[in-house]
Design a protein around this motif. Sequence first.
Motif, PDB file in Angstrom:
ATOM      1  N   ASP A   1      -0.048  -6.354   5.528  1.00 35.28           N
ATOM      2  CA  ASP A   1      -0.239  -5.077   4.733  1.00 35.28           C
ATOM      3  C   ASP A   1       1.303  -4.318   4.746  1.00 35.28           C
TER       4      ASP A   1
ATOM      5  N   SER B   1       0.658  -1.213   0.035  1.00 37.45           N
ATOM      6  CA  SER B   1      -0.091   0.116   0.213  1.00 37.45           C
ATOM      7  C   SER B   1       0.804   1.092   0.002  1.00 37.45           C
ATOM      8  N   SER B   2       0.291   2.548  -0.493  1.00 35.67           N
ATOM      9  CA  SER B   2       0.814   3.532  -0.085  1.00 35.67           C
ATOM     10  C   SER B   2      -0.154   4.623   0.024  1.00 35.67           C
ATOM     11  N   ALA B   3       0.636   6.003   0.405  1.00 33.21           N
ATOM     12  CA  ALA B   3      -0.266   7.028   0.996  1.00 33.21           C
ATOM     13  C   ALA B   3      -1.128   7.466   0.121  1.00 33.21           C
TER      14      ALA B   3
ATOM     15  N   ARG C   1      -7.560  -3.445   1.780  1.00 34.31           N
ATOM     16  CA  ARG C   1      -7.302  -3.831   2.960  1.00 34.31           C
ATOM     17  C   ARG C   1      -8.661  -4.644   3.673  1.00 34.31           C
TER      18      ARG C   1
ATOM     19  N   THR D   1       0.242   0.502  -6.548  1.00 30.60           N
ATOM     20  CA  THR D   1      -0.540   0.180  -5.344  1.00 30.60           C
ATOM     21  C   THR D   1      -1.957   0.392  -5.715  1.00 30.60           C
ATOM     22  N   PRO D   2      -2.776  -0.344  -4.929  1.00 33.07           N
ATOM     23  CA  PRO D   2      -2.440  -1.685  -4.163  1.00 33.07           C
ATOM     24  C   PRO D   2      -1.864  -2.780  -5.029  1.00 33.07           C
TER      25      PRO D   2
ATOM     26  N   ARG E   1      -7.342   1.365   0.665  1.00 32.55           N
ATOM     27  CA  ARG E   1      -8.200   1.015   1.888  1.00 32.55           C
ATOM     28  C   ARG E   1      -9.240  -0.275   1.735  1.00 32.55           C
TER      29      ARG E   1
ATOM     30  N   CYS F   1      -2.895   6.490  -2.354  1.00 36.51           N
ATOM     31  CA  CYS F   1      -3.762   5.223  -3.020  1.00 36.51           C
ATOM     32  C   CYS F   1      -5.127   5.408  -2.479  1.00 36.51           C
ATOM     33  N   THR F   2      -6.186   5.464  -3.175  1.00 34.62           N
ATOM     34  CA  THR F   2      -7.613   5.364  -2.665  1.00 34.62           C
ATOM     35  C   THR F   2      -8.091   4.026  -2.756  1.00 34.62           C
ATOM     36  N   PRO F   3      -7.992   2.939  -3.691  1.00 36.00           N
ATOM     37  CA  PRO F   3      -8.179   1.855  -3.580  1.00 36.00           C
ATOM     38  C   PRO F   3      -7.499   0.816  -2.337  1.00 36.00           C
TER      39      PRO F   3
END
Lengths: 137, 147
Positions: free
Chosen positions: A86, A58-60, A69, A104-105, A66, A62-64
């Motif tokens: 994660d 994941s990265s900061a 996860r 990401t993701p 969340r 990145c909307t999808p």
Amino acid sequence: MKSFAPIVIVLALASAYGFWYQRSRGKIRVAHTAADSALNAAILGEPLGSRATLVQFSSAFCTPCRATRTLLESVVAEMSDVRHVDIDAEEHLDLVRKLDIRSTPTTLILNSQGVEVGRAVGAPKRDQVLTALAALR
Amino acid sequence: MTQATSKKVSHTTVTIDARGPRFSAAITVVVLSIALITNSIWVLAFQALVFGIGALRGPQFTPYSVIFRKFVRPRLKGEVPTEDVRPPKFAQTVGLVFALVGIAGLAISAPIIFTIATSAALAAAFLNAAFNYCLGCEIYLLLLRLR
């Protein structure tokens, strides 16, 4: 001087890319990884599942990430032998380069030995994750 | 950027209505199209100002977002999808960079730079509006890997 050529070219190319993007994102592709490049608890910083492990990068920005996860956590909640890990890609750039994670993701499906058997770029679909996990013993 | 822990991505962030940035991207497509067709530095400068507000204050503070809140959101039904404010803020920053490069191109009498930079910003806004494209997902990690 008015010209419509650039906008026609841009919208045509972006549309072609956009359709490919929508089709390819989330699809689980089978990976043929050498057994000696297996991941383990020391590399990931968390123990592997006894049957399978879902490793999400994941990265900061990145909307999808969340939604991915939430999905993967709910999948492994029903399986005691599968774990979800994660990983913040930004904090693990060496691993990101070694595994060639580009966006990401990205979710890796590891077998019981920690060998990557599948990979989804973009938010995966629940039924595809369940199918991939069902194939692992 | 600060992360709460080394392994898990921080969860404590500002969230906004996810439909706002996508509506704003649609207006951005129209404005950048006009800039590209008319080769207008002023239209691009206006969009650069909007990108600047989105990049520095946040995408929920741009004039496009105000239009969304006042006129569009009251007409939308159903569950409100939320998203972290950081991905659209990142996209606004990338848009600002392209817009500034485009303005610099015309300022130094290099219209090809204007055309390429405006086209790149237009492509990203169009992909966001039409395909829900996540720019941060696709390019942030690649930028980090260049280090």
